[in-house]
Scaffold this motif. Structure first.
Motif, PDB file in Angstrom:
ATOM      1  N   ILE A  26       0.837  -1.204   0.000  1.00  0.00           N
ATOM      2  CA  ILE A  26       0.000   0.000   0.000  1.00  0.00           C
ATOM      3  C   ILE A  26       0.870   1.251   0.000  1.00  0.00           C
ATOM      4  CG2 ILE A  26      -1.639   1.339   1.379  1.00  0.00           C
ATOM      5  CD1 ILE A  26      -2.726  -1.421   2.373  1.00  0.00           C
ATOM      6  N   LYS A  27       1.887   1.266   0.854  1.00  0.00           N
ATOM      7  CA  LYS A  27       2.773   2.433   0.912  1.00  0.00           C
ATOM      8  C   LYS A  27       3.522   2.636  -0.394  1.00  0.00           C
ATOM      9  CE  LYS A  27       3.694   2.812   5.881  1.00  0.00           C
ATOM     10  NZ  LYS A  27       4.750   2.804   6.927  1.00  0.00           N
ATOM     11  N   ALA A  28       3.968   1.523  -0.996  1.00  0.00           N
ATOM     12  CA  ALA A  28       4.720   1.624  -2.253  1.00  0.00           C
ATOM     13  C   ALA A  28       3.854   2.195  -3.370  1.00  0.00           C
ATOM     14  CB  ALA A  28       5.244   0.246  -2.649  1.00  0.00           C
ATOM     15  N   ALA A  29       2.532   1.946  -3.286  1.00  0.00           N
ATOM     16  CA  ALA A  29       1.622   2.445  -4.328  1.00  0.00           C
ATOM     17  C   ALA A  29       1.181   3.880  -4.065  1.00  0.00           C
ATOM     18  CB  ALA A  29       0.401   1.533  -4.423  1.00  0.00           C
ATOM     19  N   GLY A  30       1.546   4.429  -2.913  1.00  0.00           N
ATOM     20  CA  GLY A  30       1.167   5.810  -2.608  1.00  0.00           C
ATOM     21  C   GLY A  30      -0.069   5.927  -1.758  1.00  0.00           C
ATOM     22  N   GLY A  31      -0.445   4.843  -1.056  1.00  0.00           N
ATOM     23  CA  GLY A  31      -1.618   4.877  -0.192  1.00  0.00           C
ATOM     24  C   GLY A  31      -1.246   4.928   1.276  1.00  0.00           C
ATOM     25  N   GLU A  32      -2.253   5.080   2.121  1.00  0.00           N
ATOM     26  CA  GLU A  32      -2.065   5.076   3.575  1.00  0.00           C
ATOM     27  C   GLU A  32      -2.704   3.818   4.150  1.00  0.00           C
ATOM     28  OE1 GLU A  32      -3.634   7.477   7.534  1.00  0.00           O
ATOM     29  OE2 GLU A  32      -3.841   8.398   5.565  1.00  0.00           O
ATOM     30  N   PRO A  33      -1.911   2.876   4.649  1.00  0.00           N
ATOM     31  CA  PRO A  33      -2.472   1.632   5.180  1.00  0.00           C
ATOM     32  C   PRO A  33      -3.217   1.860   6.492  1.00  0.00           C
ATOM     33  CG  PRO A  33      -0.104   1.685   5.511  1.00  0.00           C
ATOM     34  CD  PRO A  33      -0.437   2.895   4.701  1.00  0.00           C
ATOM     35  N   SER A  58     -12.156   4.938   5.510  1.00  0.00           N
ATOM     36  CA  SER A  58     -11.168   4.614   4.477  1.00  0.00           C
ATOM     37  C   SER A  58     -11.735   4.833   3.081  1.00  0.00           C
ATOM     38  CB  SER A  58     -10.695   3.158   4.632  1.00  0.00           C
ATOM     39  OG  SER A  58     -10.087   2.965   5.900  1.00  0.00           O
ATOM     40  N   ASP A  59     -10.843   4.746   2.091  1.00  0.00           N
ATOM     41  CA  ASP A  59     -11.237   4.938   0.693  1.00  0.00           C
ATOM     42  C   ASP A  59     -11.294   3.637  -0.100  1.00  0.00           C
ATOM     43  OD1 ASP A  59     -11.147   7.985   0.643  1.00  0.00           O
ATOM     44  OD2 ASP A  59      -9.120   7.528   1.312  1.00  0.00           O
ATOM     45  N   ARG A 181      -8.937  16.898   1.628  1.00  0.00           N
ATOM     46  CA  ARG A 181      -9.823  16.025   0.858  1.00  0.00           C
ATOM     47  C   ARG A 181     -11.053  16.800   0.411  1.00  0.00           C
ATOM     48  NH1 ARG A 181      -8.838  10.551   1.330  1.00  0.00           N
ATOM     49  NH2 ARG A 181      -7.303   9.963   2.898  1.00  0.00           N
ATOM     50  N   GLU A 182     -11.339  16.772  -0.874  1.00  0.00           N
ATOM     51  CA  GLU A 182     -12.512  17.451  -1.418  1.00  0.00           C
ATOM     52  C   GLU A 182     -13.704  16.512  -1.349  1.00  0.00           C
ATOM     53  OE1 GLU A 182     -13.323  20.422  -2.711  1.00  0.00           O
ATOM     54  OE2 GLU A 182     -11.415  21.340  -2.167  1.00  0.00           O
ATOM     55  N   HIS A 300     -10.655   8.267  13.624  1.00  0.00           N
ATOM     56  CA  HIS A 300      -9.743   7.343  12.948  1.00  0.00           C
ATOM     57  C   HIS A 300      -8.784   8.050  11.984  1.00  0.00           C
ATOM     58  CE1 HIS A 300     -11.668   3.854  14.690  1.00  0.00           C
ATOM     59  NE2 HIS A 300     -12.826   4.389  14.400  1.00  0.00           N
ATOM     60  N   GLY A 301      -8.758   9.368  12.060  1.00  0.00           N
ATOM     61  CA  GLY A 301      -7.731  10.116  11.342  1.00  0.00           C
ATOM     62  C   GLY A 301      -7.839  10.100   9.835  1.00  0.00           C
ATOM     63  N   ARG A 302      -9.042  10.130   9.298  1.00  0.00           N
ATOM     64  CA  ARG A 302      -9.189  10.198   7.844  1.00  0.00           C
ATOM     65  C   ARG A 302      -8.634  11.521   7.309  1.00  0.00           C
ATOM     66  NH1 ARG A 302     -11.760   8.178   3.514  1.00  0.00           N
ATOM     67  NH2 ARG A 302     -12.721   9.553   2.013  1.00  0.00           N
ATOM     68  N   TYR A 303      -8.818  12.571   8.060  1.00  0.00           N
ATOM     69  CA  TYR A 303      -8.380  13.896   7.616  1.00  0.00           C
ATOM     70  C   TYR A 303      -7.098  14.268   8.349  1.00  0.00           C
ATOM     71  CZ  TYR A 303     -13.141  13.639   6.018  1.00  0.00           C
ATOM     72  OH  TYR A 303     -14.289  13.216   5.410  1.00  0.00           O
ATOM     73  N   GLN A 304      -5.987  14.185   7.644  1.00  0.00           N
ATOM     74  CA  GLN A 304      -4.673  14.420   8.237  1.00  0.00           C
ATOM     75  C   GLN A 304      -4.011  15.700   7.735  1.00  0.00           C
ATOM     76  OE1 GLN A 304      -3.029  12.787  10.647  1.00  0.00           O
ATOM     77  NE2 GLN A 304      -4.734  11.377  10.945  1.00  0.00           N
ATOM     78  N   GLN A 305      -4.400  16.162   6.554  1.00  0.00           N
ATOM     79  CA  GLN A 305      -3.796  17.344   5.962  1.00  0.00           C
ATOM     80  C   GLN A 305      -4.859  18.422   5.765  1.00  0.00           C
ATOM     81  OE1 GLN A 305      -0.464  17.665   5.381  1.00  0.00           O
ATOM     82  NE2 GLN A 305      -0.231  15.652   6.312  1.00  0.00           N
ATOM     83  N   PHE A 306      -4.457  19.667   6.063  1.00  0.00           N
ATOM     84  CA  PHE A 306      -5.389  20.783   5.979  1.00  0.00           C
ATOM     85  C   PHE A 306      -4.741  21.962   5.261  1.00  0.00           C
ATOM     86  CE2 PHE A 306      -6.327  18.298   9.707  1.00  0.00           C
ATOM     87  CZ  PHE A 306      -7.718  18.213   9.729  1.00  0.00           C
ATOM     88  N   LEU A 307      -5.562  22.746   4.577  1.00  0.00           N
ATOM     89  CA  LEU A 307      -5.139  24.033   4.049  1.00  0.00           C
ATOM     90  C   LEU A 307      -5.567  25.090   5.050  1.00  0.00           C
ATOM     91  CD1 LEU A 307      -6.282  23.592   0.332  1.00  0.00           C
ATOM     92  CD2 LEU A 307      -3.953  23.419   1.223  1.00  0.00           C
ATOM     93  N   HIS A 308      -4.719  26.068   5.288  1.00  0.00           N
ATOM     94  CA  HIS A 308      -5.113  27.091   6.250  1.00  0.00           C
ATOM     95  C   HIS A 308      -4.496  28.434   5.905  1.00  0.00           C
ATOM     96  CE1 HIS A 308      -1.949  28.464   9.217  1.00  0.00           C
ATOM     97  NE2 HIS A 308      -1.252  27.728   8.382  1.00  0.00           N
ATOM     98  N   ASN A 309      -5.118  29.477   6.473  1.00  0.00           N
ATOM     99  CA  ASN A 309      -4.593  30.831   6.352  1.00  0.00           C
ATOM    100  C   ASN A 309      -5.193  31.646   7.483  1.00  0.00           C
ATOM    101  OD1 ASN A 309      -3.153  33.014   5.384  1.00  0.00           O
ATOM    102  ND2 ASN A 309      -3.805  32.714   3.261  1.00  0.00           N
ATOM    103  N   ALA A 310      -4.698  32.871   7.644  1.00  0.00           N
ATOM    104  CA  ALA A 310      -5.213  33.768   8.671  1.00  0.00           C
ATOM    105  C   ALA A 310      -5.178  35.189   8.139  1.00  0.00           C
ATOM    106  CB  ALA A 310      -4.385  33.652   9.963  1.00  0.00           C
TER     107      ALA A 310
END
Length: 382
Positions: A26-33, A58-59, A181-182, A300-310
């Motif tokens: 999974i990691k080698a393919a670019g996924g999150e196990p 999960s996806d 994630r959109e 379960h941490g599906r959302y790990q990355q965020f865009l932000h500004n102030a």
């Protein structure tokens, strides 16, 4: 862009080499196990609910069936079977791998059901963990889009910083945070419910957050696809000091506007400055709220990355200082700087969930960028 989450479903005991092989593929393919038994911390819920919730977060669903069928759930179905049905109900892509060899009756039944010629999924048979790793990577490469050189869509964050809320014309800080994630994060019916609104109130009032205060007046409304909660200072002496606006959208975008003024300060000089510690404090409470909110709705941490500004709104001619002296009678004022608002970053930044837990460095970055832009505006004015 965020890595797609791949849930690994199989028996546990004696099957670790195959589960770890799946992880590597999974990691080698670019996924999150997603391996619940190996990676998850202690949770205030049953193991069954933790596993099913992890499938839902999960996806892609990946099943490995070997010799044994494993435990049965209270429903009478095999644990792997319940997880498979959860994935089916959510229309998730399913990948099926069978380990070569003899299978006990229930394991054979499960394998036949999942790989049924008409209603099942195409299976791949493997003979070793190494082969499973290779086949996992090969299968996922067809499902996972490789990252492109294009910038992610940041328009929603940019829109939010281009027109910050006006809290009575007073200086305020707006922080914007949106999952990378959109997708829909909060169901529209949930967003409208009293239960969800009270949940937001509870989080915002928590001692670890202190974004809202019990003694202040509050109101709420639904604006387009978002819940909006507003707090206004009830005391005339503290008018504007505790003004806060919270907006939570269906896609998980969080916008917090909060006053950075001290209306009870005395002295002409004190009224013409903004205390840097107030900016830091408001930003810290906003990110504490975002952390607590996502910890509740996304355990379960599906959302790990965020865009932000102030953005610092309505600074007027005020100067940003490290310490306010209320006894100071005179103060140098940057009359050349009269921007309606100052956006910290020209392009929204990508931050991780870990940054929400320890936002000190990011908050310092926000203050530094706002100050630099304030100084640059002052020089242009003169």
């Amino acid at each position: 862009m965020a890595e797609p989450r791949v849930f690994v479903s199989s028996v546990i005991d004696g099957f670790q080499p195959y589960r770890e092989a799946a992880r590597k593929g999974i990691k080698a393919a670019g996924g999150e196990p997603v391996l619940v038994n190996e990676d998850f911390p202690s949770l205030p819920k049953s193991s069954r609910n933790a596993c099913l919730d992890a499938v839902a977060s999960s996806d892609i669903y990946l099943a490995i069936i070997g010799e044994r069928a494993g435990w049965r759930a209270p429903s009478g179905k095999l644990v792997v079977e319940e997880e498979f049905e959860k994935a089916q109900n959510r229309d998730m892509p399913v990948l099926l791998f069978l380990v070569a060899g003899d299978r006990e009756d229930e394991a054979e039944r499960l394998a036949r059901r999942l790989s049924d010629y008409v209603e099942g999924y195409f299976r791949v048979e493997v003979e070793s963990p190494t082969e499973l790793q290779e086949e996992t990577e090969r299968a996922l490469e067809r499902l996972i889009d490789k990252p492109s050189d294009e910038q992610p869509d940041m328009q929603r964050v940019k829109d939010a910083t281009s027109a910050p809320c006006d809290l009575g014309g007073r200086p305020s800080l707006r922080t914007v945070l949106m999952p990378e994630r959109e997708e829909e994060v909060i169901d529209p019916m949930t967003l409208e419910s009293d239960k969800f609104r009270h949940r937001v109130y509870r989080i915002a009032h928590a001692l670890s957050v202190k974004l809202l205060r019990y003694k202040e007046q509050k109101s709420h409304s639904l604006s387009q696809n978002a819940l909006v909660i507003t707090q206004r200072s009830s005391s005339r002496q503290r008018r504007g000091k505790e003004d806060v606006r919270i907006e939570i959208g269906e896609r998980g975008r969080i916008i917090v506007d909060a006053s950075v003024t001290e209306p009870d300060q005395r002295g002409m000089g004190a009224g013409m400055v903004i205390d840097a510690s107030k900016i830091k404090g408001v930003a810290r409470r906003a990110y504490a709220f975002a952390e607590a909110f996502f910890d509740e709705i996304d355990q379960h941490g599906r959302y790990q990355q965020f865009l932000h500004n102030a953005v610092l709104a309505n600074p007027g001619n005020r100067k940003i200082v490290d310490e306010v002296d209320p006894q100071q009678k005179t103060f140098s004022v940057p009359y050349g700087a009269q921007n309606d608002h100052i956006v910290a970053f020209d392009t929204p930044r990508n931050i991780s969930r870990n940054t929400l837990r320890e936002p000190g460095g990011e908050i310092g970055r926000i203050l530094t960028r706002i100050r630099r832009k304030r100084e640059s505006d002052t020089q242009k004015g003169f």
